[in-house]
Design an enzyme around this catalytic site. Structure first.
Site, PDB file in Angstrom:
ATOM      1  N   HIS A 285       0.791  -1.123   0.114  1.00  0.00           N
ATOM      2  CA  HIS A 285      -0.036  -0.042  -0.111  1.00  0.00           C
ATOM      3  C   HIS A 285       0.778   1.172   0.006  1.00  0.00           C
ATOM      4  CE1 HIS A 285      -3.323  -2.562   0.574  1.00  0.00           C
ATOM      5  NE2 HIS A 285      -2.872  -2.979   1.597  1.00  0.00           N
ATOM      6  N   ASP A 336      -5.211  -8.580  -3.164  1.00  0.00           N
ATOM      7  CA  ASP A 336      -5.537  -8.197  -1.625  1.00  0.00           C
ATOM      8  C   ASP A 336      -6.737  -8.722  -1.162  1.00  0.00           C
ATOM      9  OD1 ASP A 336      -5.569  -7.320   0.641  1.00  0.00           O
ATOM     10  OD2 ASP A 336      -5.214  -5.004   0.220  1.00  0.00           O
TER      11      ASP A 336
END
Length: 467
Positions: A285, A336
């Site tokens: 991220h 994810d």
């Protein structure tokens, strides 16, 4: 009428293929019995194609690495899309996840992972980085086999044929400064000693398997302490000094604020100030960075693990991609939470997010006139993903794994396209899956858009859902 099943061959012929230095026509790949590419020959004439060679029916590109996955979350995708009593955020989504994960059995986890991996393969992902933190039973007690849950996920990868980098997660605390973990986190928890025992088992399991790699993942700075992270880093070097290291970092503004309150430093600055971050690391991220942190990450050689569809779904924010790319930072993509399983959608979201905040177009391609944004995004994600997973993948060259994706030449958005225009069209010009066939490690696993064991896998998934 269904085509005859693809048989594995010692050579594969592609009418056109994306090689490390660009597109080439009439390409013959020699394959080893171990699933590697032994040789690449360009401009091969019809008469020189060996008997028994498999002839691909469309353009061939390297399979995409998916560098960040929480497999069990595929079964909860869509369950957190109803508004709550207060403002919804990552933190309210996380509570839904805790409620869901508290009930999963090992058998269910394996079936869910297998279904996910079939979907990944059909979409053109040929390797996955499994960021695995579901270690123990619902009461938080380890199974008799400490590696039970990790082994279940790895069994799903072997069964479906996807390559895997298994990343067991070090998770010890509920917040910065060694705050006690909550009840919803009890299945995730290990101290360094037990965690290193788990890693030892998995390194032994994967030894000699070219389709598997083992790394490890401190979950986040809020879930470890400097002491526990130091201890595990030292222990991991005894197993593999080049093991991949992945960590969630700077995903949410609250995380940044909490890190500042704890240490006086932002997460990425704190990590770089206290540990040596290099090419073996992948920072997942890294959404909220200052210009200084962006430069430090780009200069380090570490990979930024970007998950645009999940980051959008959770309301995380937008990664500073324009500035990071301008500094030649390495990056790759992951699905994810698996709200979407599509490499082209991840790449499209990445570019479109930047277009929206910068109010411009074609922002993430190389500088200069006439360069393909789709090809640049695909190629960079291949490079960063392969580095993050620590495997010989992401390019079609001698010595790499034979992970090939055949595009569907009859897909309307690809008709009449050649070279980089194929990738521009695949990424930006349609929502249909452009993948026809997929080979992983020398074995065909997808044919005509269907996985070789799709029916049995989906039956197992249905059973895991109690249907």
């Amino acid at each position: 009428m269904t085509s005859a099943p693809l048989s594995d061959a010692t050579s594969v012929f592609a009418p056109t293929a994306l090689l490390p230095d660009g597109w080439a026509n009439h390409v013959l790949f020699d394959l080893s019995g171990e699933g590697d590419i032994d040789g690449v020959h360009r401009g091969v004439m019809e008469a020189a194609i060996p008997a028994g060679t498999h002839r691909c029916k469309g353009p061939v590109i390297p399979g995409m690495p998916n560098l960040h996955s929480h497999a069990f979350q595929r079964a909860m995708a869509g369950l957190a899309e109803r508004s709550g009593p207060s403002d919804d955020s990552f933190w309210t989504w996380r509570q839904v996840m805790y409620d869901f994960v508290g009930r999963l059995t090992p058998e269910q986890a394996q079936a869910i992972a297998a279904q996910l991996y079939v979907e990944m393969l059909k979409a053109g992902y040929t390797a996955v980085g499994e960021f695995h933190y579901l270690h123990h039973g619902p009461d938080g007690q380890p199974y008799d086999d400490l590696a039970e849950m990790s082994r279940r996920v790895m069994a799903a990868a072997r069964h479906t044929g996807i390559g895997i980098t298994q990343l067991p997660v070090l998770y010890g605390y509920g917040g910065f400064g060694a705050q006690a973990a909550g009840e919803g986190q009890r299945r995730f928890l290990n101290d360094p000693e037990r965690f290193l025992k788990l890693l030892e088992i998995l390194f032994q399991d994967a030894a000699g398997d070219p389709q598997a790699q083992i790394g490890f993942a401190p979950h986040s700075l809020r879930a470890v302490t400097p002491e526990t992270l130091t201890a595990v880093l030292a222990g991991v070097k005894g197993f593999d000094s080049h093991a991949p290291i992945h960590i969630h970092i700077a995903e949410q503004l609250k995380e940044v604020e909490d890190c500042l309150a704890w240490s006086g430093r932002r997460p990425i600055d704190w990590l770089f100030d206290n540990f040596t971050v290099d090419c073996h690391w992948c920072l997942i991220h890294a959404t909220h960075m200052t210009a200084q942190e962006t430069a430090r990450l780009a200069d380090s050689g570490a990979v930024a693990g970007l998950c645009p569809t999940t980051e959008a779904n959770l309301g995380d924010g937008l990664f500073p991609a324009v500035d990071y790319f301008a500094q030649d930072g390495a990056w790759g993509i992951g699905s994810d939470s698996h709200i979407s399983i599509s490499p082209v959608e991840e790449l499209r979201w990445l570019e479109y997010g930047q277009r929206l905040i910068h109010r411009g177009r074609n922002l993430l391609g190389p500088p200069g006139e006439g360069h393909s944004v789709g090809a640049a995004l695909y190629g960079d994600a291949l490079f960063g993903g392969a580095q993050a997973l620590g495997r010989r993948i992401g390019h079609l060259d001698s010595g790499s794994r034979a992970d090939l994706v055949v595009l569907d030449p009859d897909l309307p958005c690809l008709l009449g396209k050649e070279g980089d225009l194929l990738l521009d069209a695949a990424v930006f010009a349609g929502n249909l899956n452009p993948v026809r066939d997929v080979m992983v490690g020398g074995h065909w696993v997808v044919q005509d858009g269907r996985h070789r064991d799709e029916e049995a896998v989906v039956q197992g998934f249905r059973a895991a859902l109690g249907l």
